[in-house]
Each structure stands twice: as structure tokens, then as C-alpha cells.
Design a protein around this motif. Structure first.
Motif, short mmCIF file in Angstrom:
data_model
loop_
_atom_site.label_atom_id
_atom_site.label_comp_id
_atom_site.label_asym_id
_atom_site.label_seq_id
_atom_site.Cartn_x
_atom_site.Cartn_y
_atom_site.Cartn_z
N SER A 128 30.90 25.55 50.74
CA SER A 128 31.90 23.73 50.30
C SER A 128 30.91 23.37 49.65
O SER A 128 31.40 23.11 48.32
CB SER A 128 32.58 23.48 51.70
OG SER A 128 31.72 23.29 51.96
N ARG A 129 29.83 22.57 50.06
CA ARG A 129 29.22 21.85 49.68
C ARG A 129 28.40 22.40 48.42
O ARG A 129 28.96 21.64 46.50
CB ARG A 129 27.96 21.21 50.10
CG ARG A 129 28.56 20.46 51.39
CD ARG A 129 27.57 19.73 52.06
NE ARG A 129 26.54 18.85 50.90
CZ ARG A 129 25.11 18.49 51.74
NH1 ARG A 129 24.98 18.48 52.44
NH2 ARG A 129 24.69 17.21 50.34
N GLY A 130 28.29 23.28 48.42
CA GLY A 130 28.12 24.36 46.61
C GLY A 130 28.96 23.96 45.58
O GLY A 130 29.26 23.81 44.71
N TRP A 131 30.48 24.53 45.82
CA TRP A 131 30.87 24.32 44.96
C TRP A 131 31.59 22.77 45.16
O TRP A 131 31.82 22.37 43.32
CB TRP A 131 32.22 25.14 45.68
CG TRP A 131 32.80 26.71 45.56
CD1 TRP A 131 32.90 27.07 46.92
CD2 TRP A 131 32.75 27.30 44.08
NE1 TRP A 131 32.51 28.86 46.34
CE2 TRP A 131 32.86 28.53 44.65
CE3 TRP A 131 33.34 26.99 42.77
CZ2 TRP A 131 32.86 29.75 43.91
CZ3 TRP A 131 32.89 27.61 42.60
CH2 TRP A 131 33.75 29.00 42.30
N ALA A 132 31.96 21.89 45.74
CA ALA A 132 31.66 20.75 45.57
C ALA A 132 30.59 20.00 44.52
O ALA A 132 30.78 19.27 43.78
CB ALA A 132 31.52 19.68 46.55
N ALA A 133 29.43 20.53 44.67
CA ALA A 133 28.34 20.05 44.04
C ALA A 133 28.70 20.73 42.20
O ALA A 133 28.48 20.14 41.19
CB ALA A 133 27.40 20.85 44.47
N LEU A 134 29.29 21.97 41.87
CA LEU A 134 29.64 22.27 41.19
C LEU A 134 30.15 21.59 40.03
O LEU A 134 30.53 21.61 38.82
CB LEU A 134 29.54 23.69 40.98
CG LEU A 134 30.21 24.53 39.72
CD1 LEU A 134 29.18 24.03 38.79
CD2 LEU A 134 30.71 25.99 40.21
N LEU A 135 31.75 21.23 40.52
CA LEU A 135 32.66 20.54 40.50
C LEU A 135 32.06 19.23 40.40
O LEU A 135 32.77 18.81 39.05
CB LEU A 135 33.69 20.57 41.93
CG LEU A 135 35.36 19.45 41.03
CD1 LEU A 135 35.74 20.02 40.07
CD2 LEU A 135 35.84 19.27 42.04
N GLY A 136 31.32 18.86 41.06
CA GLY A 136 30.76 17.25 40.41
C GLY A 136 29.69 17.75 39.05
O GLY A 136 30.14 16.76 38.12
N ILE A 137 29.30 18.57 39.58
CA ILE A 137 28.46 18.89 37.85
C ILE A 137 29.15 18.95 36.63
O ILE A 137 28.72 17.79 35.81
CB ILE A 137 27.74 19.82 37.96
CG1 ILE A 137 26.26 19.53 39.17
CG2 ILE A 137 26.53 19.80 36.76
CD1 ILE A 137 25.55 20.64 39.64
N GLY A 138 30.08 19.76 36.93
CA GLY A 138 31.25 20.45 35.91
C GLY A 138 32.46 18.80 35.20
O GLY A 138 32.07 18.32 34.29
N THR A 139 31.69 17.94 35.92
CA THR A 139 32.67 16.24 35.69
C THR A 139 31.78 15.39 34.97
O THR A 139 32.27 15.03 33.83
CB THR A 139 33.70 15.83 36.85
OG1 THR A 139 34.12 16.23 38.26
CG2 THR A 139 34.37 14.69 36.48
#
Length: 207
Positions: free
Chosen positions: A39-50
Motif C-alpha cells: 500500500s505504501r509502495g503504490w501510494a509512493a508511486l502515485l505521489g511520484i506520478g502526481t
């Protein structure tokens, strides 16, 4: 059609090469996954993408060029990004030193999103990347350059989702198998953040 078909195909190939090449974003997502699970990995990826979307908008509007042309602002962003990564490293290494229960339940995904967004947004090398990369696939005779950059740019983080999904799944499985060694996982994540922070701190401005 606002995009040149041949340039678009070349863009897709170049984007995949860039996505599959190990880099800071990949290491950051691995570190977040090791420290807090998928969940933190996906959240980090979403933050990077944003953060990347913000950079793309700035590049298309011309603001990014002004930032890149300002040595003082460029250095301020670089130092801010490096300090933030070093702060994340300190937190993870402190958790590893203290030991005890794993950080997985205690670290919300929104923190990983925030960290991914801030580290990407404060990395001036991302600004230079989009300024150098996107214009190569723009045909001024087709449509305004800003429009073509806005169409092409978001495809880079979107195309990376499948590859990063496999990466997150693998790191999460490894972390689950080593859950009894949670302090070592925290330490490994801290070392990854430390390496990224030092790399940005001493890397300076690309020539």
C-alpha cells in the motif's frame, strides 16, 4: 491529429526504455514498499506520478525553463529535495536502531504519497529531464508545442504503472517473508533514502 505518428512511436519506445532503466524513483518505491508494504509502495508511486504531472505542466507552460535558467532557484530545489530525503533516511534508520514492532501498521499510505510527491517535485533534475525529453517528440507543424507536451508527458508515469506494479509486488513478498526482521527492513529502506539524498546533494547541476 496533433501528434506525428512516427514521433509518437519513437516516444513510446524511448519512454519504455526510460521506465525500465533503474533510477531514483524505482529505488524510492522499493524503499517505501520495504518499510510499509504494498500500500505504501503504490501510494509512493502515485505521489511520484502526481509530482511528474506538475513538472509536465510547468514544462509545457514554460515555467520550468525559467526555473532551469535560475541557478539560485535550481540549487534551492536541489538542497530542499536532498534534505527531505535525508530526513526520511533518518526516520527509517532511527526506527531500525530502536527495533521493536514493524512500521507497517503505523505508517499510513498518505505519508508515502506525500513523500513521493515532495521528493519528485523538489528534484530539479526531473525538470531538466522533461525539458530535454519531451521537445524531441514535438512537431511544431502539427499543433502548439505545449499541447503536444501535455498529451505526451502523462503517458510516461502511466506506462510505468505495470512495471512498477511488478516491482512493488516483488518487494512486498520479500518484505513479508522477512517480517520477523522488520528492523533490518527499516534499515535497508533508510539506506536507500540516504543514498538517494546524498546522490542529489552531491550530484550538483548536470553539465
Amino acid at each position: 491529429m496533433p501528434l506525428d505518428p512516427q514521433l509518437f512511436l519513437a516516444f513510446l519506445v524511448a519512454a519504455w526504455v526510460l521506465i525500465l532503466t533503474p533510477g531514483p524513483d524505482m529505488l524510492f518505491v522499493i524503499g517505501q514498499t520495504l518499510a510499509g508494504g504494498a500500500s505504501r509502495g503504490w501510494a509512493a508511486l502515485l505521489g511520484i506520478g502526481t509530482g511528474a504531472l506538475v513538472h509536465i505542466a510547468l514544462a509545457a507552460s514554460g515555467v520550468a525553463a525559467l526555473v532551469a535558467a535560475s541557478p539560485a532557484l535550481f540549487e534551492a530545489l536541489r538542497l530542499a529535495g536532498a534534505c527531505y530525503l535525508l530526513w526520511l533516511a533518518f526516520g527509517a534508520l532511527r526506527a531500525a536502531w530502536r527495533g521493536g514492532a514493524t512500521l507497517r501498521p503505523a505508517a499510513p499510505a498518505r505519508a508515502a504519497f506525500r513523500d513521493g510527491f515532495i521528493t519528485n517535485l523538489t528534484n530539479p533534475k526531473v525538470i531538466l529531464f522533461f525539458l530535454a525529453f519531451l521537445p524531441q517528440f514535438v512537431d511544431p507543424a502539427r499543433a502548439p508545442a505545449w499541447l503536444q507536451m501535455l498529451l505526451l508527458g502523462p503517458l510516461v508515469p502511466l506506462m510505468g504503472v505495470p512495471a512498477y506494479g511488478l516491482l512493488i509486488a516483488g518487494a512486498n513478498r520479500a518484505a513479508a517473508r522477512l517480517s520477523t526482521f522488520s528492523r533490518w527492513l527499516d534499515g535497508l529502506a533508510g539506506l536507500i533514502f540516504l543514498a538517494l539524498g546524498l546522490r542529489l546533494l552531491v550530484g550538483g547541476r548536470p553539465g
